[in-house]
Design an enzyme around this catalytic site. Structure first.
Site, mmCIF file in Angstrom:
data_model
loop_
_atom_site.group_PDB
_atom_site.id
_atom_site.type_symbol
_atom_site.label_atom_id
_atom_site.label_comp_id
_atom_site.label_asym_id
_atom_site.label_seq_id
_atom_site.Cartn_x
_atom_site.Cartn_y
_atom_site.Cartn_z
ATOM 1 N N PHE A 223 0.829 -1.212 0.000
ATOM 2 C CA PHE A 223 0.000 0.000 0.000
ATOM 3 C C PHE A 223 0.861 1.258 0.000
ATOM 4 C CE2 PHE A 223 0.793 -0.868 4.512
ATOM 5 C CZ PHE A 223 1.144 0.384 4.994
ATOM 6 N N CYS B 247 -3.947 5.004 -11.117
ATOM 7 C CA CYS B 247 -4.709 3.764 -11.053
ATOM 8 C C CYS B 247 -5.809 3.700 -12.111
ATOM 9 C CB CYS B 247 -5.301 3.550 -9.654
ATOM 10 S SG CYS B 247 -4.062 3.507 -8.353
#
Length: 219
Positions: free
Chosen positions: A157, A174
């Site tokens: 992450f 993303c």
């Protein structure tokens, strides 16, 4: 329990390619039964990383190095002011379910941000960690990208504490062009790495205990 997992915090900026090499070596050692599981917290110099689904059209201004990451997902940015966490956990002993792992990871980060007074949430159909910016719009404060090899996890992450948000402008983060990126600092809630790391530690046991699903996902 978190005591069963090595917890490493690297000071300063860690080169992305060097971290990737070290992470893959450690994951292989874990799979071979030669090393403990590891949670590794670090910070990178500015870099764009390309996941296995990266679309070259979403690399709009490659002002920083672009490195293939080997993880799932598309393009993302790492840089100063962003806490990155790499998780090398053995799902052979924690439940062979990748979806369960991602769900649990999202829950861990949401809980850690709550300790900082930031209300974060999951967004159906959009992986990552979300909150609302000062205008009330949904905005991404954290990214998740993982790979699983021999049922050992790699990557993990990134949480935006106080990065330069303009650096995200070189990519479509993303692949989600319709949503802004935000940070704790942009929300008016700046925090040092040590504070966020402490929140991660405080909520880590609940995360590890939630890795109990057993599924049929391939890895």
């Amino acid at each position: 329990m978190i005591e069963d997992v090595e917890w490493r915090v690297s000071p300063g900026l860690t080169d992305y390619a060097a971290a990737l090499q070290a992470m893959e070596a450690r994951a292989a050692a874990i799979a071979a039964g030669e090393a403990r599981e590891l949670v590794w917290l670090l910070e990178h110099p500015p870099v764009y990383t390309a996941g296995t689904s990266a679309d070259p059209r979403e690399l709009v201004d490659p002002r920083f190095p672009v490195v293939p990451a080997g993880r799932g997902g598309r393009y993302t940015y790492h840089g100063p002011g962003q806490r990155v966490g790499y998780l090398m956990l053995d799902l052979n002993r924690r439940g062979r379910d990748v979806r369960c792992f991602v769900h649990a990871l999202e829950g861990w980060l949401i809980a850690a941000l709550a300790e900082l007074g930031i209300a974060a949430f999951r967004a159906p159909g959009r992986i990552g960690i979300w909150t609302r910016d000062r205008a009330g719009a949904e905005a991404k404060i954290g990214a998740i990208g993982i790979r699983v090899r021999r049922w050992v996890t790699l990557h993990g992450f990134s949480i935006n504490l106080a990065p330069d948000l303009a650096h995200f402008g070189g990519i479509v983060p993303c692949g989600l062009a319709d949503y802004p990126v935000t940070s704790a600092a942009a929300l008016g809630s700046p925090h040092e790495f040590a504070t966020f790391d402490a929140a991660l530690t405080l909520t880590a046991d609940a995360f590890l205990q939630s890795l109990t699903c057993v599924g049929e996902n391939e890895a």
